[in-house]
Design a protein around this motif. Structure first.
Motif, PDB file in Angstrom:
ATOM      1  N   VAL A  48       0.823  -1.208   0.000  1.00 35.26           N
ATOM      2  CA  VAL A  48       0.000   0.000   0.000  1.00 35.26           C
ATOM      3  C   VAL A  48       0.861   1.265   0.000  1.00 35.26           C
ATOM      4  N   ARG A  49       2.048   1.157   0.596  1.00 34.52           N
ATOM      5  CA  ARG A  49       3.018   2.256   0.531  1.00 34.52           C
ATOM      6  C   ARG A  49       4.394   1.663   0.203  1.00 34.52           C
ATOM      7  N   GLN A  50       5.291   2.503  -0.322  1.00 32.79           N
ATOM      8  CA  GLN A  50       6.626   2.019  -0.690  1.00 32.79           C
ATOM      9  C   GLN A  50       7.348   1.431   0.526  1.00 32.79           C
ATOM     10  N   THR A 148      -7.545   7.483  -6.547  1.00 30.51           N
ATOM     11  CA  THR A 148      -6.479   7.605  -7.545  1.00 30.51           C
ATOM     12  C   THR A 148      -5.104   7.211  -7.014  1.00 30.51           C
ATOM     13  N   TYR A 149      -4.948   7.195  -5.677  1.00 29.56           N
ATOM     14  CA  TYR A 149      -3.639   6.897  -5.077  1.00 29.56           C
ATOM     15  C   TYR A 149      -3.490   5.419  -4.724  1.00 29.56           C
ATOM     16  N   CYS A 150      -4.568   4.657  -4.817  1.00 26.74           N
ATOM     17  CA  CYS A 150      -4.598   3.369  -4.120  1.00 26.74           C
ATOM     18  C   CYS A 150      -4.332   2.186  -5.055  1.00 26.74           C
ATOM     19  N   ILE A 151      -3.500   1.287  -4.589  1.00 28.92           N
ATOM     20  CA  ILE A 151      -3.102   0.130  -5.391  1.00 28.92           C
ATOM     21  C   ILE A 151      -3.964  -1.097  -5.083  1.00 28.92           C
ATOM     22  N   GLN A 187     -11.833  -4.177   2.700  1.00 27.25           N
ATOM     23  CA  GLN A 187     -11.256  -2.876   2.324  1.00 27.25           C
ATOM     24  C   GLN A 187     -12.338  -1.808   2.433  1.00 27.25           C
ATOM     25  N   ASN A 188     -13.573  -2.224   2.146  1.00 25.30           N
ATOM     26  CA  ASN A 188     -14.718  -1.325   2.287  1.00 25.30           C
ATOM     27  C   ASN A 188     -15.920  -2.177   2.681  1.00 25.30           C
ATOM     28  N   VAL A 189     -16.161  -2.302   3.979  1.00 28.60           N
ATOM     29  CA  VAL A 189     -17.242  -3.196   4.423  1.00 28.60           C
ATOM     30  C   VAL A 189     -18.627  -2.603   4.148  1.00 28.60           C
ATOM     31  N   THR A 239     -12.822  -1.651   7.330  1.00 24.28           N
ATOM     32  CA  THR A 239     -13.045  -0.228   7.411  1.00 24.28           C
ATOM     33  C   THR A 239     -14.206   0.182   6.517  1.00 24.28           C
ATOM     34  N   SER A 240     -14.744   1.343   6.873  1.00 23.90           N
ATOM     35  CA  SER A 240     -15.881   1.884   6.143  1.00 23.90           C
ATOM     36  C   SER A 240     -15.398   2.820   5.042  1.00 23.90           C
ATOM     37  N   HIS A 241     -16.306   3.173   4.155  1.00 21.45           N
ATOM     38  CA  HIS A 241     -16.032   4.236   3.186  1.00 21.45           C
ATOM     39  C   HIS A 241     -17.133   5.283   3.349  1.00 21.45           C
ATOM     40  N   PRO A 242     -16.742   6.554   3.542  1.00 21.58           N
ATOM     41  CA  PRO A 242     -17.758   7.585   3.836  1.00 21.58           C
ATOM     42  C   PRO A 242     -18.866   7.654   2.782  1.00 21.58           C
ATOM     43  N   ALA A 243     -18.528   7.384   1.521  1.00 17.54           N
ATOM     44  CA  ALA A 243     -19.553   7.509   0.473  1.00 17.54           C
ATOM     45  C   ALA A 243     -20.545   6.346   0.504  1.00 17.54           C
ATOM     46  N   GLY A 279     -10.344  11.202  -5.891  1.00 16.02           N
ATOM     47  CA  GLY A 279     -11.465  10.379  -6.367  1.00 16.02           C
ATOM     48  C   GLY A 279     -12.256   9.762  -5.228  1.00 16.02           C
ATOM     49  N   ARG A 280     -12.455  10.514  -4.137  1.00 11.44           N
ATOM     50  CA  ARG A 280     -13.074   9.926  -2.955  1.00 11.44           C
ATOM     51  C   ARG A 280     -14.604   9.908  -3.007  1.00 11.44           C
ATOM     52  N   GLY A 281     -15.224  10.818  -3.779  1.00  9.04           N
ATOM     53  CA  GLY A 281     -16.678  10.723  -3.932  1.00  9.04           C
ATOM     54  C   GLY A 281     -17.498  11.347  -2.819  1.00  9.04           C
ATOM     55  N   THR A 305     -10.028   7.463  11.924  1.00  8.01           N
ATOM     56  CA  THR A 305      -9.993   7.860  10.519  1.00  8.01           C
ATOM     57  C   THR A 305      -8.589   7.662   9.961  1.00  8.01           C
ATOM     58  N   ASP A 306      -8.487   7.714   8.632  1.00  3.72           N
ATOM     59  CA  ASP A 306      -7.178   7.661   7.952  1.00  3.72           C
ATOM     60  C   ASP A 306      -6.982   8.985   7.223  1.00  3.72           C
ATOM     61  N   VAL A 307      -5.731   9.421   7.186  1.00  8.29           N
ATOM     62  CA  VAL A 307      -5.398  10.658   6.480  1.00  8.29           C
ATOM     63  C   VAL A 307      -4.127  10.419   5.671  1.00  8.29           C
ATOM     64  N   ILE A 308      -4.115  10.966   4.460  1.00  5.30           N
ATOM     65  CA  ILE A 308      -2.883  10.974   3.656  1.00  5.30           C
ATOM     66  C   ILE A 308      -2.405  12.415   3.574  1.00  5.30           C
ATOM     67  N   VAL A 309      -1.159  12.668   3.943  1.00  2.27           N
ATOM     68  CA  VAL A 309      -0.604  14.024   3.783  1.00  2.27           C
ATOM     69  C   VAL A 309       0.378  14.028   2.607  1.00  2.27           C
ATOM     70  N   ALA A 337      -0.639   8.856   7.052  1.00  5.06           N
ATOM     71  CA  ALA A 337       0.443   8.342   6.208  1.00  5.06           C
ATOM     72  C   ALA A 337       0.880   9.418   5.241  1.00  5.06           C
ATOM     73  N   ALA A 338       2.186   9.424   4.950  1.00  3.44           N
ATOM     74  CA  ALA A 338       2.688  10.307   3.893  1.00  3.44           C
ATOM     75  C   ALA A 338       2.357   9.660   2.549  1.00  3.44           C
ATOM     76  N   TYR A 339       1.893  10.475   1.605  1.00  3.03           N
ATOM     77  CA  TYR A 339       1.543   9.935   0.288  1.00  3.03           C
ATOM     78  C   TYR A 339       2.748   9.219  -0.328  1.00  3.03           C
ATOM     79  N   SER A 340       2.471   8.066  -0.891  1.00  2.77           N
ATOM     80  CA  SER A 340       3.508   7.264  -1.525  1.00  2.77           C
ATOM     81  C   SER A 340       3.007   6.875  -2.924  1.00  2.77           C
ATOM     82  N   PRO A 341       3.699   7.312  -3.994  1.00  2.00           N
ATOM     83  CA  PRO A 341       3.218   6.984  -5.347  1.00  2.00           C
ATOM     84  C   PRO A 341       3.244   5.469  -5.567  1.00  2.00           C
TER      85      PRO A 341
HETATM   86  N1  SAM Z   1     -12.012   1.953   3.411  1.00  2.00           N
HETATM   87  C1  SAM Z   1     -10.775   2.650   3.250  1.00  2.00           C
HETATM   88  C2  SAM Z   1     -11.009   3.972   2.584  1.00  2.00           C
HETATM   89  O1  SAM Z   1     -12.091   4.532   2.725  1.00  2.00           O
HETATM   90  O2  SAM Z   1     -10.095   4.500   1.963  1.00  2.00           O
HETATM   91  C3  SAM Z   1      -9.776   1.798   2.533  1.00  2.00           C
HETATM   92  C4  SAM Z   1      -8.577   1.382   3.324  1.00  2.00           C
HETATM   93  S1  SAM Z   1      -7.046   1.595   2.420  1.00  2.00           S
HETATM   94  C5  SAM Z   1      -6.775   0.197   1.578  1.00  2.00           C
HETATM   95  C6  SAM Z   1      -5.869   1.723   3.708  1.00  2.00           C
HETATM   96  C7  SAM Z   1      -5.256   3.096   3.915  1.00  2.00           C
HETATM   97  O3  SAM Z   1      -3.979   3.150   3.350  1.00  2.00           O
HETATM   98  C8  SAM Z   1      -6.009   4.217   3.277  1.00  2.00           C
HETATM   99  O4  SAM Z   1      -7.054   4.646   4.084  1.00  2.00           O
HETATM  100  C9  SAM Z   1      -4.954   5.284   3.049  1.00  2.00           C
HETATM  101  O5  SAM Z   1      -4.931   6.226   4.115  1.00  2.00           O
HETATM  102  C10 SAM Z   1      -3.675   4.488   3.025  1.00  2.00           C
HETATM  103  N2  SAM Z   1      -3.107   4.522   1.655  1.00  2.00           N
HETATM  104  C11 SAM Z   1      -3.586   3.896   0.567  1.00  2.00           C
HETATM  105  N3  SAM Z   1      -2.829   4.194  -0.514  1.00  2.00           N
HETATM  106  C12 SAM Z   1      -1.858   5.053  -0.086  1.00  2.00           C
HETATM  107  C13 SAM Z   1      -0.789   5.724  -0.734  1.00  2.00           C
HETATM  108  N4  SAM Z   1      -0.568   5.595  -2.040  1.00  2.00           N
HETATM  109  N5  SAM Z   1       0.008   6.500   0.020  1.00  2.00           N
HETATM  110  C14 SAM Z   1      -0.200   6.647   1.343  1.00  2.00           C
HETATM  111  N6  SAM Z   1      -1.202   6.038   2.010  1.00  2.00           N
HETATM  112  C15 SAM Z   1      -2.033   5.255   1.300  1.00  2.00           C
END
Ligand code: SAM
Length: 440
Positions: A48-50, A148-151, A187-189, A239-243, A279-281, A305-309, A337-341
């Motif tokens: 999910v991150r480097q 858009t950031y998620c693998i 990933q999204n219950v 985890t939940s998804h707000p949308a 692309g969070r919706g 909650t989760d946050v990406i900076v 988490a710090a954003y990771s491409p």
């Molecule tokens: N239900 C969650 C949601 O609403 O996004 C999905 C859980 S996601 C697979 C796990 C977490 O990893 C995310 O919430 C995000 O904060 C973090 N994450 C995912 N891709 C990332 C990236 N490219 N860089 C940094 N953090 C990332």
């Protein structure tokens, strides 16, 4: 026969590893805590991150020598690192099996072939070992969102839900073996079930379903069905998804007494522009409204909650908006988490223009803020008596959790509290745990 397991990543991965361990135990394997002692090594991986990916490649490299010295050892690589298998086979020829995320059946197949090649008396099925008090149960795989950031979607595919009856049967089996708490995982219950068939009439709709029953089951139905299981003390889901979180789900969770007042609803950013590019919706206003609805239905709920900076293009002002949102909403837990491409994601094509030092500064600022907030929230527990589900002994104390997912420690006395719901009076609180007292 002995196996060694190493797991990194989300709760889903840990649940998959637990399921794989169960199957290996049934085949007569014993778990060991050193790879050198094992006949089978299972690495369950995350990308999910480097930083997670680097840990996986480090592990793989460090096991190369062991495999050379012990060629009969089977080394299996499982989880989200497993993508283009021919390329992986070329890069890691010392790995025996590449197993897609959650494919526990493939682990069993590998182990069975290893067992079959051993003399009979070396592979006697063992007694089922005892399970933890609290266990995660996957309810859906993959994800239908296109953040858009998620693998994750690229590695785990689109969402596939398990049927209600299959999940209920698994939970019943776990409860018969002493499990007291289950966490329904995905990933999204919140979007659970939309891909399942509509129950065929004239079968009755699942408990709590609309009267017509002419729609697939959803998470609210699943909660209601699992809630019927006797001797199950607590239910969580994440985890939940707000949308995707509906009022129907919030109301059901609030109404069922064994569903804990605890939700994990990732916001990711407090700025509408960043949310759109992610692309969070949903918008920040919609997210705030959701938190209000949850807190109205479940006063005092533990919210995470989760946050990406440092998402591409995130300005200082946009980061400040996230900071202020968290300051205002006062969560019990923020996973920052710090954003990771990530390779293959749409965001990979955007310039990763927030320098890593700045990402780290933003990450720390949120961590510091959160430490203050959660210390203040936890201090309100002082003197209260709360229900704790006791999970295990840890460093000379009993360790358990409140319904709101707070970690509580208390002194070991004459009683065995494992698996019990115990009223504990809180006598000390910190940011990450609390200490309590129990009248015996
Ligand atoms: N239900 C969650 C949601 O609403 O996004 C999905 C859980 S996601 C697979 C796990 C977490 O990893 C995310 O919430 C995000 O904060 C973090 N994450 C995912 N891709 C990332 C990236 N490219 N860089 C940094 N953090 C990332």
């Amino acid at each position: 026969m002995k196996y060694y397991q190493w797991t990194i990543g989300c709760q889903m991965n840990f649940a998959d590893s637990r399921r794989a361990a169960e199957e290996l135990d049934k085949l007569g394997y014993q778990q060991v805590d050193r790879p050198q002692s094992a006949d089978l090594i299972l690495l369950n991986t995350c990308v999910v991150r480097q930083s997670a990916e680097d840990k996986v490649t480090g592990r793989l490299t460090s096991l190369q020598g062991l495999k050379r010295r012990k060629p009969e050892l089977k080394l299996a690589l499982m989880g989200c690192y497993v993508n283009e298998i021919p390329a992986l086979q070329h890069r890691y020829p010392w790995v025996d099996a590449f197993i897609k995320p959650s494919d526990v059946a493939a682990v069993v197949e590998l182990a069975e072939s290893q067992v079959a090649s051993r003399p009979m008396d070396e592979a006697l099925p063992a007694e089922a070992p005892s399970l933890p008090v609290s266990v995660g149960v996957p309810i859906n795989q993959g994800c239908d969102h296109l953040c858009t950031y998620c693998i994750v979607r690229l590695r785990r595919g689109p969402e596939v839900s398990r049927p209600v009856a299959e999940i209920v049967a698994e939970v019943q089996g776990l409860v018969r073996r002493g499990v007291k708490e289950i966490t329904l995982l995905g990933q999204n219950v919140d979007s659970y079930g939309h891909d399942l068939p509509v129950p065929a009439s004239p079968e009755p709709p699942p408990a709590g379903a609309d009267k017509t029953g002419n729609r697939p089951p959803d998470l609210a139905d699943l909660l209601a069905a699992v809630h019927e299981i006797e001797d199950l003390a607590r239910i969580r889901f994440l985890t939940s998804h707000p949308a995707d979180m509906t009022d129907r789900l919030i109301e059901m969770a609030a109404r069922l007494p064994r569903v804990c007042e605890h939700m994990e609803v990732p916001v990711q950013s407090g700025d509408d522009g960043v949310l759109r590019r992610m692309g969070r919706g949903y918008t920040v206003a919609e997210y705030r409204d959701l938190v209000t609805r949850i807190r109205t239905a479940m006063p005092g709920a533990g919210l995470a909650t989760d946050v990406i900076v440092g998402f591409p293009g995130e300005t200082e002002a946009q980061f400040e908006a996230t900071y202020r949102l968290l300051e205002g909403l006062r969560f019990d837990m923020v996973h920052v988490a710090a954003y990771s491409p990530r390779p293959g994601t749409p965001a990979e094509r955007l310039a990763d223009d927030v320098p890593s030092q700045e990402k780290e500064r933003r990450r720390r600022a949120i961590d510091d803020l959160q430490e203050r907030i959660v210390s203040e929230i936890n201090a309100q527990y002082l003197g209260q008596t709360v229900e704790v589900l006791v999970e295990e002994r840890h460093k000379g104390k009993w360790r358990g959790r409140t319904r709101t997912n707070k970690l509580v420690f208390f002194e070991i006395g004459s009683k065995d509290w494992r698996g019990q719901l115990v009223p504990v009076q809180i006598v000390w609180t910190g940011a990450w745990s609390m200490q309590g007292r129990v009248g015996e």
